[in-house]
Design a protein around this motif. Structure first.
Motif, PDB file in Angstrom:
ATOM      1  N   ARG A  96       0.809  -1.222   0.000  1.00  0.00           N
ATOM      2  CA  ARG A  96       0.000   0.000   0.000  1.00  0.00           C
ATOM      3  C   ARG A  96       0.844   1.276   0.000  1.00  0.00           C
ATOM      4  O   ARG A  96       0.481   2.253  -0.643  1.00  0.00           O
ATOM      5  N   ILE A  97       1.950   1.292   0.738  1.00  0.00           N
ATOM      6  CA  ILE A  97       2.637   2.569   0.938  1.00  0.00           C
ATOM      7  C   ILE A  97       4.054   2.632   0.395  1.00  0.00           C
ATOM      8  O   ILE A  97       4.655   3.707   0.397  1.00  0.00           O
ATOM      9  N   ILE A 120       3.465  -4.215  -9.490  1.00  0.00           N
ATOM     10  CA  ILE A 120       3.926  -5.112  -8.430  1.00  0.00           C
ATOM     11  C   ILE A 120       3.238  -4.810  -7.100  1.00  0.00           C
ATOM     12  O   ILE A 120       2.801  -5.726  -6.388  1.00  0.00           O
ATOM     13  N   GLY A 121       3.137  -3.528  -6.747  1.00  0.00           N
ATOM     14  CA  GLY A 121       2.540  -3.164  -5.473  1.00  0.00           C
ATOM     15  C   GLY A 121       1.090  -3.603  -5.365  1.00  0.00           C
ATOM     16  O   GLY A 121       0.661  -4.138  -4.330  1.00  0.00           O
ATOM     17  N   ALA A 122       0.314  -3.377  -6.415  1.00  0.00           N
ATOM     18  CA  ALA A 122      -1.096  -3.753  -6.395  1.00  0.00           C
ATOM     19  C   ALA A 122      -1.263  -5.271  -6.304  1.00  0.00           C
ATOM     20  O   ALA A 122      -2.168  -5.773  -5.633  1.00  0.00           O
ATOM     21  N   PHE A 193      -6.276   7.167   3.635  1.00  0.00           N
ATOM     22  CA  PHE A 193      -6.533   6.838   2.234  1.00  0.00           C
ATOM     23  C   PHE A 193      -5.338   6.110   1.597  1.00  0.00           C
ATOM     24  O   PHE A 193      -5.476   5.537   0.510  1.00  0.00           O
ATOM     25  N   LYS A 194      -4.198   6.114   2.265  1.00  0.00           N
ATOM     26  CA  LYS A 194      -3.052   5.350   1.791  1.00  0.00           C
ATOM     27  C   LYS A 194      -2.896   4.037   2.546  1.00  0.00           C
ATOM     28  O   LYS A 194      -2.538   3.012   1.958  1.00  0.00           O
ATOM     29  N   ALA A 449      15.577   9.741   8.707  1.00  0.00           N
ATOM     30  CA  ALA A 449      14.223   9.593   8.166  1.00  0.00           C
ATOM     31  C   ALA A 449      14.257   8.886   6.817  1.00  0.00           C
ATOM     32  O   ALA A 449      14.923   9.324   5.884  1.00  0.00           O
ATOM     33  N   SER A 450      13.535   7.781   6.721  1.00  0.00           N
ATOM     34  CA  SER A 450      13.569   6.974   5.500  1.00  0.00           C
ATOM     35  C   SER A 450      12.213   6.310   5.302  1.00  0.00           C
ATOM     36  O   SER A 450      11.197   6.738   5.853  1.00  0.00           O
ATOM     37  N   LEU A 451      12.208   5.226   4.531  1.00  0.00           N
ATOM     38  CA  LEU A 451      10.977   4.546   4.154  1.00  0.00           C
ATOM     39  C   LEU A 451      10.625   3.422   5.131  1.00  0.00           C
ATOM     40  O   LEU A 451      11.509   2.842   5.775  1.00  0.00           O
TER      41      LEU A 451
END
Length: 480
Positions: A96-97, A120-122, A193-194, A449-451
Protein backbone atom coordinates in the motif's frame (compact mmCIF):
# COMPACT_ATOMS: atom_id res chain seq x y z
CA UNK A 1 -24.42 -11.35 -13.13
CA UNK A 2 -21.10 -9.85 -14.32
CA UNK A 3 -22.34 -9.65 -17.91
CA UNK A 4 -25.56 -7.89 -16.77
CA UNK A 5 -23.55 -5.43 -14.72
CA UNK A 6 -21.26 -4.54 -17.61
CA UNK A 7 -24.23 -4.16 -19.96
CA UNK A 8 -26.15 -1.76 -17.73
CA UNK A 9 -23.05 0.21 -16.74
CA UNK A 10 -22.20 0.71 -20.43
CA UNK A 11 -25.71 2.05 -21.02
CA UNK A 12 -25.41 4.40 -18.06
CA UNK A 13 -28.51 2.97 -16.36
CA UNK A 14 -29.09 1.50 -12.93
CA UNK A 15 -29.56 -2.24 -12.97
CA UNK A 16 -33.05 -3.29 -11.84
CA UNK A 17 -32.74 -5.66 -8.94
CA UNK A 18 -35.41 -6.10 -6.29
CA UNK A 19 -33.50 -8.53 -4.11
CA UNK A 20 -32.37 -7.71 -0.59
CA UNK A 21 -29.59 -5.14 -0.32
CA UNK A 22 -27.38 -7.70 1.46
CA UNK A 23 -27.74 -10.11 -1.47
CA UNK A 24 -26.88 -7.38 -3.99
CA UNK A 25 -23.89 -6.36 -1.89
CA UNK A 26 -22.68 -9.95 -1.86
CA UNK A 27 -22.98 -10.15 -5.66
CA UNK A 28 -21.04 -6.94 -6.18
CA UNK A 29 -18.42 -8.10 -3.66
CA UNK A 30 -17.99 -11.36 -5.55
CA UNK A 31 -17.75 -9.51 -8.87
CA UNK A 32 -15.15 -7.12 -7.49
CA UNK A 33 -13.13 -9.96 -5.98
CA UNK A 34 -13.25 -11.85 -9.26
CA UNK A 35 -12.21 -8.73 -11.18
CA UNK A 36 -9.32 -8.06 -8.78
CA UNK A 37 -8.13 -11.66 -9.06
CA UNK A 38 -8.25 -11.56 -12.86
CA UNK A 39 -6.46 -8.19 -12.94
CA UNK A 40 -3.71 -9.43 -10.61
CA UNK A 41 -3.29 -12.62 -12.61
CA UNK A 42 -3.18 -10.69 -15.89
CA UNK A 43 -0.63 -8.18 -14.59
CA UNK A 44 1.53 -10.86 -13.00
CA UNK A 45 1.65 -12.78 -16.26
CA UNK A 46 3.37 -9.74 -17.85
CA UNK A 47 6.50 -10.38 -15.78
CA UNK A 48 9.23 -11.29 -18.22
CA UNK A 49 11.13 -13.48 -15.70
CA UNK A 50 14.21 -11.61 -16.86
CA UNK A 51 17.71 -12.92 -16.29
CA UNK A 52 18.56 -10.04 -13.94
CA UNK A 53 15.50 -9.26 -11.79
CA UNK A 54 16.08 -5.54 -11.28
CA UNK A 55 12.80 -5.30 -9.35
CA UNK A 56 14.25 -7.62 -6.70
CA UNK A 57 17.65 -5.91 -6.72
CA UNK A 58 16.06 -2.52 -6.02
CA UNK A 59 13.80 -3.80 -3.25
CA UNK A 60 15.32 -3.04 0.19
CA UNK A 61 13.96 -6.38 1.45
CA UNK A 62 15.27 -8.23 -1.62
CA UNK A 63 11.81 -9.71 -2.07
CA UNK A 64 11.68 -12.63 -4.49
CA UNK A 65 9.29 -10.70 -6.72
CA UNK A 66 9.58 -12.70 -9.98
CA UNK A 67 8.75 -15.97 -8.24
CA UNK A 68 5.62 -14.76 -6.46
CA UNK A 69 4.51 -12.99 -9.64
CA UNK A 70 4.84 -16.28 -11.49
CA UNK A 71 2.82 -18.09 -8.83
CA UNK A 72 0.15 -15.38 -8.97
CA UNK A 73 -0.07 -15.68 -12.76
CA UNK A 74 -0.67 -19.40 -12.30
CA UNK A 75 -3.40 -18.74 -9.72
CA UNK A 76 -1.35 -20.25 -6.86
CA UNK A 77 -2.00 -17.40 -4.44
CA UNK A 78 -1.33 -19.26 -1.20
CA UNK A 79 2.14 -20.19 -2.41
CA UNK A 80 2.64 -16.67 -3.72
CA UNK A 81 1.84 -15.31 -0.26
CA UNK A 82 4.27 -17.72 1.40
CA UNK A 83 7.09 -16.62 -0.91
CA UNK A 84 6.25 -12.95 -0.35
CA UNK A 85 5.99 -13.28 3.45
CA UNK A 86 9.28 -15.17 3.64
CA UNK A 87 11.21 -11.93 3.15
CA UNK A 88 8.62 -9.26 4.02
CA UNK A 89 7.16 -9.09 7.52
CA UNK A 90 4.33 -6.77 6.44
CA UNK A 91 3.56 -7.28 2.71
CA UNK A 92 0.01 -5.93 3.16
CA UNK A 93 1.52 -2.63 4.33
CA UNK A 94 4.34 -2.38 1.79
CA UNK A 95 1.89 -3.14 -1.01
CA UNK A 96 0.00 0.00 0.00
CA UNK A 97 2.64 2.57 0.94
CA UNK A 98 5.94 1.61 -0.66
CA UNK A 99 7.01 4.11 -3.37
CA UNK A 100 7.14 1.35 -5.97
CA UNK A 101 7.75 3.91 -8.72
CA UNK A 102 11.14 4.60 -7.11
CA UNK A 103 11.93 0.99 -6.22
CA UNK A 104 10.70 -2.26 -7.80
CA UNK A 105 8.28 -0.93 -10.42
CA UNK A 106 10.59 1.89 -11.44
CA UNK A 107 13.24 -0.69 -12.31
CA UNK A 108 10.96 -3.21 -14.02
CA UNK A 109 12.51 -4.34 -17.30
CA UNK A 110 9.17 -3.95 -19.08
CA UNK A 111 8.88 -0.40 -17.75
CA UNK A 112 12.40 0.40 -18.93
CA UNK A 113 11.52 -0.86 -22.41
CA UNK A 114 8.61 1.56 -22.57
CA UNK A 115 5.66 -0.83 -22.22
CA UNK A 116 4.50 0.12 -18.71
CA UNK A 117 5.52 -1.52 -15.48
CA UNK A 118 4.06 -4.64 -13.98
CA UNK A 119 1.94 -3.30 -11.10
CA UNK A 120 3.93 -5.11 -8.43
CA UNK A 121 2.54 -3.16 -5.47
CA UNK A 122 -1.10 -3.75 -6.40
CA UNK A 123 -0.44 -7.47 -6.90
CA UNK A 124 1.33 -7.72 -3.54
CA UNK A 125 -1.63 -6.05 -1.89
CA UNK A 126 -4.13 -8.37 -3.59
CA UNK A 127 -2.17 -11.51 -2.73
CA UNK A 128 -1.83 -10.55 0.94
CA UNK A 129 -5.43 -9.36 1.34
CA UNK A 130 -6.57 -12.66 -0.16
CA UNK A 131 -4.30 -14.53 2.25
CA UNK A 132 -5.91 -12.78 5.24
CA UNK A 133 -9.40 -13.35 3.85
CA UNK A 134 -8.74 -17.05 3.31
CA UNK A 135 -7.18 -17.54 6.72
CA UNK A 136 -3.72 -18.40 5.42
CA UNK A 137 -2.00 -15.82 7.66
CA UNK A 138 -1.37 -17.30 11.10
CA UNK A 139 0.16 -15.95 14.32
CA UNK A 140 3.75 -16.86 15.07
CA UNK A 141 4.12 -20.24 16.78
CA UNK A 142 7.71 -20.79 17.97
CA UNK A 143 8.98 -24.36 17.89
CA UNK A 144 10.33 -23.83 21.39
CA UNK A 145 10.10 -21.21 24.12
CA UNK A 146 13.33 -19.52 25.23
CA UNK A 147 13.88 -17.91 28.60
CA UNK A 148 15.72 -14.83 27.31
CA UNK A 149 13.70 -11.67 26.85
CA UNK A 150 14.09 -8.64 24.63
CA UNK A 151 12.73 -5.17 25.25
CA UNK A 152 12.02 -3.10 22.16
CA UNK A 153 11.57 0.66 22.42
CA UNK A 154 9.20 1.76 19.66
CA UNK A 155 6.16 0.07 18.12
CA UNK A 156 6.81 1.33 14.60
CA UNK A 157 7.76 -0.83 11.59
CA UNK A 158 11.36 -1.49 12.71
CA UNK A 159 10.35 -2.48 16.22
CA UNK A 160 7.44 -4.64 15.05
CA UNK A 161 9.53 -6.40 12.39
CA UNK A 162 12.26 -7.15 14.90
CA UNK A 163 9.72 -8.30 17.48
CA UNK A 164 8.04 -10.69 15.06
CA UNK A 165 11.37 -12.22 13.99
CA UNK A 166 12.61 -12.63 17.58
CA UNK A 167 9.31 -14.09 18.75
CA UNK A 168 9.49 -16.59 15.89
CA UNK A 169 12.77 -17.80 17.40
CA UNK A 170 11.00 -18.31 20.76
CA UNK A 171 12.25 -15.26 22.67
CA UNK A 172 10.02 -13.40 25.11
CA UNK A 173 9.38 -10.00 23.50
CA UNK A 174 7.96 -6.83 25.04
CA UNK A 175 7.50 -3.71 22.91
CA UNK A 176 7.28 -0.33 24.65
CA UNK A 177 5.75 2.74 23.02
CA UNK A 178 4.89 6.21 24.33
CA UNK A 179 1.72 6.42 22.23
CA UNK A 180 -1.61 4.74 22.90
CA UNK A 181 -1.70 2.68 19.72
CA UNK A 182 0.64 0.28 17.95
CA UNK A 183 2.13 1.30 14.61
CA UNK A 184 4.11 4.49 15.07
CA UNK A 185 3.90 6.71 12.00
CA UNK A 186 1.94 3.97 10.21
CA UNK A 187 -1.01 4.71 12.49
CA UNK A 188 -0.61 8.45 13.17
CA UNK A 189 1.53 9.80 10.33
CA UNK A 190 0.25 8.08 7.18
CA UNK A 191 -3.28 9.06 6.06
CA UNK A 192 -6.06 6.51 6.00
CA UNK A 193 -6.53 6.84 2.23
CA UNK A 194 -3.05 5.35 1.79
CA UNK A 195 -2.99 2.89 4.68
CA UNK A 196 -6.27 1.91 6.31
CA UNK A 197 -5.85 1.77 10.07
CA UNK A 198 -7.63 -1.56 10.35
CA UNK A 199 -4.76 -3.05 8.31
CA UNK A 200 -2.29 -2.05 11.04
CA UNK A 201 -4.69 -3.18 13.79
CA UNK A 202 -5.09 -6.56 12.07
CA UNK A 203 -1.33 -7.06 12.08
CA UNK A 204 -1.14 -5.94 15.73
CA UNK A 205 -3.66 -8.64 16.69
CA UNK A 206 -1.54 -11.27 14.95
CA UNK A 207 1.55 -10.16 16.86
CA UNK A 208 -0.34 -10.20 20.16
CA UNK A 209 -1.79 -13.64 19.37
CA UNK A 210 1.76 -14.79 18.67
CA UNK A 211 2.82 -13.88 22.19
CA UNK A 212 4.35 -10.42 21.83
CA UNK A 213 3.52 -8.13 24.75
CA UNK A 214 2.91 -4.41 24.34
CA UNK A 215 3.38 -1.70 26.96
CA UNK A 216 1.64 1.38 25.52
CA UNK A 217 1.59 4.90 26.93
CA UNK A 218 5.00 3.93 28.27
CA UNK A 219 7.69 6.53 27.77
CA UNK A 220 11.24 5.41 28.38
CA UNK A 221 12.91 8.17 30.36
CA UNK A 222 9.66 9.00 32.15
CA UNK A 223 8.24 5.64 33.25
CA UNK A 224 11.60 3.87 33.29
CA UNK A 225 15.14 4.69 32.25
CA UNK A 226 17.04 2.73 29.63
CA UNK A 227 19.12 1.22 32.44
CA UNK A 228 15.92 0.05 34.15
CA UNK A 229 14.90 -1.80 30.99
CA UNK A 230 18.35 -3.35 30.73
CA UNK A 231 17.78 -4.87 34.16
CA UNK A 232 14.47 -6.37 32.98
CA UNK A 233 15.66 -7.82 29.69
CA UNK A 234 18.59 -9.72 28.23
CA UNK A 235 18.83 -7.34 25.28
CA UNK A 236 17.33 -4.02 24.23
CA UNK A 237 16.51 -2.69 20.77
CA UNK A 238 16.05 1.04 20.25
CA UNK A 239 13.64 1.59 17.34
CA UNK A 240 12.08 4.92 18.24
CA UNK A 241 12.06 6.44 14.75
CA UNK A 242 12.53 10.17 14.22
CA UNK A 243 9.76 12.60 15.12
CA UNK A 244 11.38 16.00 15.61
CA UNK A 245 10.23 18.34 12.83
CA UNK A 246 12.77 20.43 10.98
CA UNK A 247 11.88 24.02 11.67
CA UNK A 248 11.47 26.94 9.31
CA UNK A 249 12.43 30.41 10.44
CA UNK A 250 12.01 33.75 8.76
CA UNK A 251 9.95 36.85 9.51
CA UNK A 252 6.48 36.01 10.82
CA UNK A 253 7.22 32.30 11.28
CA UNK A 254 5.71 32.41 14.76
CA UNK A 255 2.24 33.40 13.54
CA UNK A 256 -0.77 31.28 14.47
CA UNK A 257 -1.82 28.80 11.80
CA UNK A 258 1.75 27.74 10.89
CA UNK A 259 2.08 24.12 12.04
CA UNK A 260 4.45 21.15 11.64
CA UNK A 261 3.32 18.41 9.26
CA UNK A 262 3.22 15.68 11.90
CA UNK A 263 1.03 17.75 14.21
CA UNK A 264 -1.40 18.28 11.34
CA UNK A 265 -1.40 14.64 10.25
CA UNK A 266 -1.70 13.24 13.78
CA UNK A 267 -4.77 15.41 14.39
CA UNK A 268 -6.36 14.22 11.14
CA UNK A 269 -5.59 10.56 11.87
CA UNK A 270 -6.80 10.73 15.46
CA UNK A 271 -10.03 12.33 14.28
CA UNK A 272 -10.44 9.57 11.72
CA UNK A 273 -9.91 6.99 14.44
CA UNK A 274 -12.76 8.50 16.43
CA UNK A 275 -10.71 10.37 19.04
CA UNK A 276 -11.85 13.73 20.34
CA UNK A 277 -9.27 16.17 18.97
CA UNK A 278 -9.87 19.66 20.26
CA UNK A 279 -7.53 21.34 17.78
CA UNK A 280 -9.32 19.64 14.90
CA UNK A 281 -12.80 20.47 16.19
CA UNK A 282 -11.84 24.11 16.76
CA UNK A 283 -10.54 24.35 13.21
CA UNK A 284 -6.93 25.04 14.18
CA UNK A 285 -5.77 21.81 12.50
CA UNK A 286 -8.65 21.42 10.06
CA UNK A 287 -8.25 22.65 6.48
CA UNK A 288 -11.97 22.92 5.73
CA UNK A 289 -12.77 26.15 3.86
CA UNK A 290 -9.20 27.46 4.11
CA UNK A 291 -6.47 28.43 1.70
CA UNK A 292 -3.70 25.96 2.54
CA UNK A 293 -0.01 26.18 1.68
CA UNK A 294 2.21 23.17 2.30
CA UNK A 295 5.96 23.76 2.24
CA UNK A 296 8.10 20.80 1.12
CA UNK A 297 8.40 18.23 -1.64
CA UNK A 298 8.66 14.86 0.07
CA UNK A 299 6.16 12.09 0.73
CA UNK A 300 5.02 13.79 3.94
CA UNK A 301 4.19 16.95 1.98
CA UNK A 302 2.11 14.83 -0.41
CA UNK A 303 0.27 13.30 2.55
CA UNK A 304 -0.50 16.81 3.83
CA UNK A 305 -1.79 18.28 0.56
CA UNK A 306 -3.98 15.28 -0.16
CA UNK A 307 -5.34 15.29 3.40
CA UNK A 308 -6.20 19.00 3.05
CA UNK A 309 -8.10 18.26 -0.18
CA UNK A 310 -10.15 15.61 1.61
CA UNK A 311 -10.92 17.98 4.45
CA UNK A 312 -12.54 20.39 2.00
CA UNK A 313 -9.89 23.10 1.74
CA UNK A 314 -10.74 26.13 -0.39
CA UNK A 315 -7.39 25.84 -2.18
CA UNK A 316 -4.23 23.77 -1.65
CA UNK A 317 -0.81 24.85 -2.90
CA UNK A 318 2.51 23.07 -2.49
CA UNK A 319 5.57 25.30 -2.34
CA UNK A 320 8.83 23.58 -3.28
CA UNK A 321 12.18 25.21 -3.91
CA UNK A 322 13.33 22.79 -6.59
CA UNK A 323 11.61 21.46 -9.72
CA UNK A 324 9.58 18.30 -10.25
CA UNK A 325 12.60 16.29 -11.36
CA UNK A 326 14.50 17.07 -8.16
CA UNK A 327 11.70 16.53 -5.66
CA UNK A 328 12.35 13.67 -3.21
CA UNK A 329 8.73 12.52 -3.02
CA UNK A 330 7.01 9.93 -5.18
CA UNK A 331 6.17 11.12 -8.69
CA UNK A 332 3.07 8.94 -8.55
CA UNK A 333 1.91 10.74 -5.41
CA UNK A 334 2.57 14.10 -7.06
CA UNK A 335 0.47 13.13 -10.05
CA UNK A 336 -2.32 11.95 -7.76
CA UNK A 337 -2.22 15.25 -5.89
CA UNK A 338 -2.43 17.24 -9.13
CA UNK A 339 -5.38 15.17 -10.29
CA UNK A 340 -7.11 15.96 -6.99
CA UNK A 341 -6.67 19.71 -7.43
CA UNK A 342 -3.39 20.57 -5.69
CA UNK A 343 -1.41 23.37 -7.34
CA UNK A 344 2.37 23.01 -7.27
CA UNK A 345 4.45 26.17 -7.14
CA UNK A 346 7.80 24.89 -8.34
CA UNK A 347 11.17 26.56 -7.70
CA UNK A 348 9.79 28.82 -5.00
CA UNK A 349 10.61 29.19 -1.32
CA UNK A 350 9.04 31.08 1.58
CA UNK A 351 10.74 34.35 2.52
CA UNK A 352 8.29 35.59 5.15
CA UNK A 353 4.82 35.05 6.61
CA UNK A 354 2.24 37.81 6.80
CA UNK A 355 -0.27 37.88 9.63
CA UNK A 356 -3.50 39.71 10.38
CA UNK A 357 -4.41 41.91 13.35
CA UNK A 358 -5.00 38.82 15.49
CA UNK A 359 -1.56 37.40 14.80
CA UNK A 360 -2.90 34.67 12.51
CA UNK A 361 -1.17 33.92 9.24
CA UNK A 362 -2.92 35.35 6.17
CA UNK A 363 -0.31 34.91 3.43
CA UNK A 364 3.04 33.38 2.55
CA UNK A 365 5.51 35.68 0.85
CA UNK A 366 7.59 33.52 -1.49
CA UNK A 367 10.52 34.10 -3.82
CA UNK A 368 11.38 32.43 -7.09
CA UNK A 369 14.39 30.12 -7.12
CA UNK A 370 17.05 29.55 -9.75
CA UNK A 371 18.72 26.13 -9.73
CA UNK A 372 22.47 26.53 -10.12
CA UNK A 373 25.37 24.10 -10.34
CA UNK A 374 25.11 20.72 -8.59
CA UNK A 375 26.43 20.56 -5.03
CA UNK A 376 28.45 17.78 -3.38
CA UNK A 377 25.37 15.51 -3.36
CA UNK A 378 24.76 16.01 -7.08
CA UNK A 379 21.64 18.12 -6.58
CA UNK A 380 21.41 21.58 -8.08
CA UNK A 381 21.92 24.39 -5.58
CA UNK A 382 18.90 26.69 -5.16
CA UNK A 383 19.49 30.46 -5.37
CA UNK A 384 16.94 33.20 -4.80
CA UNK A 385 16.07 35.43 -7.76
CA UNK A 386 16.18 39.01 -6.55
CA UNK A 387 12.95 40.98 -6.90
CA UNK A 388 10.84 37.89 -7.57
CA UNK A 389 8.69 37.99 -4.39
CA UNK A 390 4.98 37.17 -4.58
CA UNK A 391 2.25 36.44 -2.03
CA UNK A 392 0.06 33.36 -1.60
CA UNK A 393 -3.13 33.59 0.46
CA UNK A 394 -2.99 31.16 3.38
CA UNK A 395 -4.99 30.63 6.54
CA UNK A 396 -3.16 27.37 7.24
CA UNK A 397 0.53 26.75 6.51
CA UNK A 398 1.97 23.25 6.98
CA UNK A 399 5.73 22.81 7.29
CA UNK A 400 6.66 19.45 5.73
CA UNK A 401 10.43 19.80 5.75
CA UNK A 402 11.36 16.39 7.08
CA UNK A 403 12.21 14.92 10.46
CA UNK A 404 15.25 14.75 12.69
CA UNK A 405 16.15 12.58 15.70
CA UNK A 406 15.35 13.73 19.19
CA UNK A 407 18.09 13.99 21.82
CA UNK A 408 17.90 10.32 22.79
CA UNK A 409 20.62 10.25 25.47
CA UNK A 410 18.65 12.90 27.33
CA UNK A 411 15.22 11.49 26.56
CA UNK A 412 16.12 7.92 27.56
CA UNK A 413 18.27 9.10 30.49
CA UNK A 414 21.18 7.22 28.94
CA UNK A 415 24.28 9.49 28.81
CA UNK A 416 26.45 6.56 27.75
CA UNK A 417 24.48 6.23 24.50
CA UNK A 418 26.67 7.69 21.76
CA UNK A 419 25.15 9.62 18.87
CA UNK A 420 26.46 10.92 15.55
CA UNK A 421 26.75 14.50 14.36
CA UNK A 422 23.29 14.05 12.82
CA UNK A 423 21.94 12.99 16.26
CA UNK A 424 21.24 9.45 15.06
CA UNK A 425 22.28 6.60 17.33
CA UNK A 426 25.84 5.50 16.66
CA UNK A 427 26.04 1.77 15.89
CA UNK A 428 28.52 -0.81 14.73
CA UNK A 429 27.10 -1.45 11.27
CA UNK A 430 28.22 -5.07 11.34
CA UNK A 431 25.82 -5.96 14.14
CA UNK A 432 23.83 -2.75 14.90
CA UNK A 433 25.15 -2.70 18.47
CA UNK A 434 25.37 0.65 20.27
CA UNK A 435 28.02 1.90 22.69
CA UNK A 436 26.06 0.32 25.57
CA UNK A 437 26.55 -3.47 25.93
CA UNK A 438 23.41 -5.45 25.09
CA UNK A 439 21.69 -2.45 23.50
CA UNK A 440 21.06 -2.38 19.74
CA UNK A 441 19.39 0.15 17.46
CA UNK A 442 17.60 -0.01 14.10
CA UNK A 443 15.40 1.93 11.72
CA UNK A 444 15.19 5.67 11.25
CA UNK A 445 16.90 6.42 14.57
CA UNK A 446 20.04 4.94 13.01
CA UNK A 447 19.48 5.57 9.31
CA UNK A 448 17.74 8.94 9.49
CA UNK A 449 14.22 9.59 8.17
CA UNK A 450 13.57 6.97 5.50
CA UNK A 451 10.98 4.55 4.15
CA UNK A 452 8.89 1.99 6.03
CA UNK A 453 10.37 -0.78 3.90
CA UNK A 454 13.89 0.15 5.05
CA UNK A 455 12.72 0.14 8.66
CA UNK A 456 11.36 -3.39 8.18
CA UNK A 457 14.68 -4.46 6.69
CA UNK A 458 16.64 -2.90 9.56
CA UNK A 459 14.35 -4.49 12.14
CA UNK A 460 14.85 -7.95 10.68
CA UNK A 461 18.63 -7.43 10.52
CA UNK A 462 18.66 -6.29 14.14
CA UNK A 463 16.69 -9.36 15.18
CA UNK A 464 19.30 -11.61 13.56
CA UNK A 465 22.19 -9.90 15.35
CA UNK A 466 20.35 -9.93 18.70
CA UNK A 467 19.72 -13.66 18.26
CA UNK A 468 23.44 -14.20 17.64
CA UNK A 469 24.34 -12.09 20.67
CA UNK A 470 22.00 -13.97 22.99
CA UNK A 471 23.09 -17.39 21.73
CA UNK A 472 26.74 -16.51 22.29
CA UNK A 473 25.95 -15.33 25.80
CA UNK A 474 24.06 -18.57 26.48
CA UNK A 475 27.03 -20.64 25.26
CA UNK A 476 29.45 -18.68 27.44
CA UNK A 477 27.20 -19.11 30.48
CA UNK A 478 26.93 -22.85 29.84
CA UNK A 479 30.71 -23.18 29.55
CA UNK A 480 31.37 -21.44 32.89
Amino acid sequence: MAEKLLKFVSLGRAMPDKRAASDRKQDFGEIYADFAARAAQSQASRCSQCGVPFCQVHCPLNNNIPDWLKLTAEGRLEEAYEVSAATNTFPEICGRICPQDRLCEGNCVIEQSGHGTVTIGAIERHVTDTAFEMGWVKPVKPKRELAQSIGIIGAGPAGLAAGEALRRQGYQVTIYDRYDRVGGLMIYGIPNFKLEKQIVARREKLLRDGGIKFELNFEVGRDASLDDLRQRHDAILIATGVYKARDLGGPGSGAKGIVPALQYLVAANRHGLGDQVEEFTSGALNAKGKNVVVIGGGDTAMDCVRTAIRQGAKSVKCLYRRDRTNMPGSQRETLNAEEEGVEFIWQSAPAAFLDDDNGHVRAVRAERIHLGMPDATGRQSPRVIEGSAFDLDAELVVKALGFEPEDLPQRLKAPALSITKANTVRVNWRNLSTTIPGVFAAGDIVRGASLVVWAIRDGRDAAATIDTYLQENARKAAAE
